[in-house]
Design a protein around this motif. Structure first.
Motif, PDB file in Angstrom:
ATOM      1  N   ASN A   1     -12.298  -2.772  -1.607  1.00 21.05           N
ATOM      2  CA  ASN A   1     -14.235  -2.610  -1.137  1.00 21.05           C
ATOM      3  C   ASN A   1     -14.777  -2.318  -2.153  1.00 21.05           C
TER       4      ASN A   1
ATOM      5  N   PRO B   1       0.455  -1.208   0.051  1.00 19.85           N
ATOM      6  CA  PRO B   1      -0.109   0.278   0.351  1.00 19.85           C
ATOM      7  C   PRO B   1       0.855   1.355  -0.418  1.00 19.85           C
TER       8      PRO B   1
ATOM      9  N   TRP C   1      -1.216  -2.184  -3.543  1.00 19.89           N
ATOM     10  CA  TRP C   1      -2.602  -2.740  -3.284  1.00 19.89           C
ATOM     11  C   TRP C   1      -2.886  -1.235  -3.162  1.00 19.89           C
ATOM     12  N   ASN C   2      -4.659  -0.916  -2.568  1.00 15.30           N
ATOM     13  CA  ASN C   2      -5.087  -0.116  -2.199  1.00 15.30           C
ATOM     14  C   ASN C   2      -6.696  -0.725  -2.044  1.00 15.30           C
ATOM     15  N   THR C   3      -6.305  -0.144  -0.321  1.00 17.28           N
ATOM     16  CA  THR C   3      -8.215  -0.998   0.519  1.00 17.28           C
ATOM     17  C   THR C   3      -9.189  -0.624  -0.476  1.00 17.28           C
TER      18      THR C   3
ATOM     19  N   ILE D   1      -7.232 -10.767   4.118  1.00 18.47           N
ATOM     20  CA  ILE D   1      -8.520 -10.210   3.292  1.00 18.47           C
ATOM     21  C   ILE D   1      -9.829 -11.200   3.366  1.00 18.47           C
TER      22      ILE D   1
ATOM     23  N   TYR E   1     -13.358  -9.735   3.519  1.00 19.33           N
ATOM     24  CA  TYR E   1     -14.368  -9.966   2.533  1.00 19.33           C
ATOM     25  C   TYR E   1     -14.721 -10.827   1.878  1.00 19.33           C
TER      26      TYR E   1
ATOM     27  N   VAL F   1       0.973  -8.096   2.616  1.00 21.59           N
ATOM     28  CA  VAL F   1      -0.716  -7.874   2.617  1.00 21.59           C
ATOM     29  C   VAL F   1      -0.888  -9.067   2.633  1.00 21.59           C
TER      30      VAL F   1
END
Ligand code: ANZ
Ligand code: ZN
Length: 838
Positions: free
Chosen positions: A649, A600, A643-645, A618, A622, A613
């Motif tokens: 989402n 990230p 990587w991007n949260t 994850i 999710y 990560v």
């Protein structure tokens, strides 16, 4: 309204909670064996393979998943397209990283390897991969490595494995040899100073015998050009001449061979008249004979100094060029001039003849050297636009083509012609020969380490080096509690008397086993063949089955293996083909490399950086499908990305929308009547887009096509125009199209909507060309009334977007830069005309 026995209402359906069904389906898929590749089938075969992973102690991170998710999607897609797909997984378990892990945890590598593979397997199942686990292999198991040994013997019998004693880097702290890459800068790759060279016997594979074929074969395969180019550069084929320079006299002593001349290798015979010195590598065998008594001490100390540098260091062009004069001279052929002989370590012993002619006016390294030691710099080639005699002061070497000056009868010729003419003259006079050189070296396979495949060779006082007969395989790796190297330079296996002492298979007298093991690249050079018949006992693979599956149709992994594994395995396969074992010469028809997934924070994921990560977390939060959708959607397949949260989402929200769409509107298609032409058009366009984008590895736009389609269906629902057979058909087809990317939710929906069987065993939908809307059009763009370009634009974009796209085109730009745009005439879908002022 919704009728029919299988219809549910929203409350019965529940919320989207992947945790409730993902593991359930994984278990069912495994129990029903739906991903097993059939050993024989009328279906066409498709072999989809991931690079052989080393099961590291840290487990999988989401970066690895960028390899495994796309190949899994493709395998699922191809199964639905009617292929018999083999998608196997196994472990590259031997090698130094595995051994190092065991050492640092104080456990045995057998134990840690089993532990780590179990964790990898668990994680791969967790993300919903469809591997055929019945084919799992482990390169550190005797059932596998006996065949690695068998291939060693094959290479040996074909004269392609030999033992040689050479100087190698040795780190006293690590107590092992290092490759030249690991010794760059004179420091061990683990940070230890004090490394030195040590003369150690080692086994080599003669990959150089296949140099030309390894270059040519690249034409046959569908590989990224970047990787093919790296292989070509690594092999480094170079055409030139060997030229003999007569030695004036030998001042020094040395072995009295009768060699009277020094041979150089050059790709530029046209520069011969510009040679103002000759250079030997410090290791050149004639150094002793050419060194004069006066130069003795200087030469001696230079040799010591340069033996401390790594090869990589010596090759770096911007390093100071150092050297020493031998005191001797040679005669340049064709012009008869005497030039001095130097020793310099920018000349490498293993390339060409280990000697060069120094042409400082036209070669960068020679130029630096000549400036430092005030050697004459004599231009013999000038640019075509420069007059002879003009601008004699040279501030840098001229390396392009031009015309010859100061070159006797060749003066005035173009450098290209001169190279041929001078070359011919040298060959005719017996002082030169055409020569081809390769930068690639033979492949050193010996490791003085424990955790590897034992080399199946014994040494007998009577018979010398004896290969073991096939019936003696496998040579088992002995059990050892303390398997650390002891600094003797010999492998830990040398400390196991029961292993070492044996009898000669030829004469029966006492003999000793080879105690080195093979580097891990031996295992990965043939493992892809083993998957075709992993339990076969009569050979490395069952020939008929192997022929059915090979070559690998799609191979995916990181570009860092471009010149290691990907070159070594091509070499082994060519040897197998020559031995009549396989009917093909290239193992991997199509190759692709995924982009890297950074942490990230934009850095490469690393435990030490704390930016790793983990897929476990994850998936727990999710679900696996969201992870899969996100990784497919995040960027084009081959691009690096962070990587991007928010992204994960977004992926979850998309799947949640899908879920709600079905919960809200699914009714049994038999119950709804009436057709909706627009829905059908959208559906068939989407089938086409999704299909073509999967085939083109454009997974990110494949996902966006599905997202758009879901939005469209949502709109229909909002406008209360969904109770049609067409709408229901669209929902059923959507499950099929989404199934390879998000296998769990689609399987769950498949069953909730009353279907039977697995969604993954359905046929892939096909589109009806009559219903497919064109999604893009070709638009002519004029500037001031003249056609300058034809651009591709989406059908439904407005004038502003069209203009923006048009103005960015390379063919349009020159006509509009620095001009004022006075008017735009856009006839929608037909033409854009840009009018400029001034
Ligand atoms: C004279 C010359 C003049 C060269 C000139 C170049 C330019 P590639 O293309 O990599 O094959 N060379 C030959 N053997 C060498 C060795 N053992 N160590 C270091 N350099 C070596 O390069 C071939 C060129 O590299 C050869 O052509 C030689 O320098 C140098 F204007 O010869 B040339
Ligand atoms: Zn013997």
């Amino acid at each position: 309204m919704m009728t029919g026995s299988r219809t549910r209402n929203k409350t019965e359906w529940g919320e989207y909670r992947p945790q409730l069904f993902e593991a359930k389906w994984q278990k069912i898929w495994e129990e029903t064996g739906i991903y097993k590749a059939l050993q024989s089938s009328d279906r066409p075969k498709y072999y989809c393979l991931d690079f052989f992973p080393y099961p590291s102690g840290e487990g999988l991170h989401v970066g690895h998943c960028r390899n495994y998710i796309p190949t899994d999607l493709l395998s699922r897609f191809m199964r639905m397209r009617g292929y018999n797909v083999m998608h196997p997984m196994g472990w590259d378990a031997f090698g130094e990283p595995a051994e190092q892990f065991a050492v640092s945890h104080g456990i045995h590598p057998r134990y840690s390897t089993d532990m780590n593979t179990a964790n990898y397997r668990r994680q791969m199942k967790l993300i919903g991969t469809s591997y055929d686990w019945s084919r799992e292999i482990d390169s550190s198991q005797p059932a596998f490595y006996r065949w690695t040994q068998w291939f060693f013997l094959l290479l040996y019998k074909r004269g392609l494995a030999y033992r040689d004693t050479s100087w190698q880097w040795w780190c006293p702290t690590c107590q092992t040899t290092l490759s030249s890459h690991e010794a760059a800068g004179g420091v061990c790759w683990r940070g230890h100073t004090g490394i030195r060279k040590r003369e150690i016997p080692a086994w080599y594979f003669k990959i150089t015998d296949y140099a030309d074929e390894l270059i040519l074969g690249l034409e046959e395969v569908d590989w990224p050009e970047k990787i093919a180019e790296m292989q070509r550069n690594w092999i480094g084929r170079s055409e030139g001449y060997e030229i003999d320079f007569e030695v004036v006299q030998f001042p020094g002593s040395g072995d009295g061979d009768n060699e009277r001349h020094i041979t150089v290798f050059t790709t530029r015979p046209d520069t011969l008249f510009g040679a103002t010195f000759l250079v030997l590598a410090p290791e050149h065998p004639m150094v002793g004979r050419l060194t004069s008594p006066e130069q003795g001490t200087a030469v001696e100390s230079y040799l010591v100094k340069s033996s401390q540098k790594s090869e990589l260091d010596r090759m770096i062009t911007d390093r100071d060029k150092s050297g020493v004069f031998t005191g001797s001279f040679v005669i340049t052929p064709l012009n008869g001039e005497a030039i001095p002989v130097w020793i310099a370590d920018y000349v490498l012993p293993g390339y060409g003849s280990g000697a060069i002619m120094g042409v400082p006016a036209h070669d960068e390294r020679d130029f630096e050297f000549a400036e430092r030691y005030a050697v004459e710099i004599r231009p013999v080639i000038l640019p075509y636009d420069q007059q002879a005699g003009e601008g004699q002061e040279i501030s840098q070497p001229f390396m392009e083509n031009g015309y010859l000056v100061n070159s006797g009868v060749y003066t005035g010729l173009s450098s290209v012609d001169a190279a041929r003419r001078i070359g011919d003259e040298l060959v005719a006079g017996g002082i030169g020969r055409t020569a081809i050189q390769y930068h690639m070296r033979d492949w050193l396979i010996s490791r003085q380490r424990y955790w590897g495949t034992p080399i199946p060779i014994v040494y007998c006082d009577q018979c010398g080096t004896v290969p073991l007969p096939e019936s003696d395989l496998p040579v088992l790796l002995p059990e050892m509690d303390n398997f650390l190297p002891d600094g003797s330079g010999r492998s830990p296996l040398a400390r196991v008397p029961k292993f070492v002492h044996t009898t000669c298979p030829d004469c029966g007298s006492p003999a000793e086993r080879e105690t080195d093991t093979m580097g891990g690249f031996a295992c990965s050079s043939w493992y892809f063949l083993r998957f075709t018949s992993p339990d076969y006992r009569e050979g490395p693979f069952e020939p008929v089955v192997m022929r059915h599956w090979m070559p690998v149709d799609l191979y995916v992994g990181g570009a860092e293996h471009a010149v290691l594994h990907l070159l070594f395995s091509r070499f082994w396969v060519k040897v197998m083909a020559d031995a009549g074992l396989v009917p093909f010469r290239e193992p991997f028809s199509k190759l692709l490399s995924q982009g890297q997934l950074m942490g990230p924070d934009g850095w490469r994921m690393a435990k030490s950086r704390g930016n790793v990560v983990n897929p476990d977390e994850i998936v727990e939060t999710y679900g696996a499908d969201a992870l899969r959708i996100y990784e497919l959607f995040m960027a084009p397949f081959d691009q690096d990305v962070d990587w991007n949260t928010d992204g994960i989402n977004g992926a979850w929200r998309f799947l949640n929308r899908v879920w709600i769409l079905y919960a809200d509107t699914y009714s049994v298609s038999a119950d709804a009547e009436g057709r909706d032409h627009e829905i059908e058009q959208r559906l068939h366009s989407t089938i086409r887009q999704v299909t073509e984008r999967i085939q083109g590895f454009r997974f990110n736009t494949m996902v966006s096509a599905l997202m758009e389609f879901v939005n469209f269906l949502k709109d229909r629902q909002a406008n209360n125009r969904w109770q049609t057979a067409s709408y229901n058909q669209a929902l059923t087809t959507l499950m099929l199209m989404l199934a390879p990317a998000a296998p769990h939710i689609c399987e769950e929906l498949w069953h909730l909507t009353g279907h039977s069987g697995s969604v993954h065993q359905q046929d892939w939908p096909i589109w009806d060309p009559e219903l497919v809307q064109e999604t893009t059009i070709q638009l002519p763009v004029h500037v001031n009334g003249r056609l300058r370009d034809v651009i591709e634009i989406p059908v439904d974009v407005d004038e502003q977007v069209v203009t923006q796209i048009a103005m960015m085109q390379d063919k349009i730009q020159p006509h509009i830069t620095d001009r004022e745009i006075t008017r735009l005439i856009y006839v929608p879908g037909k033409v854009l005309n840009i009018i400029t002022g001034g």
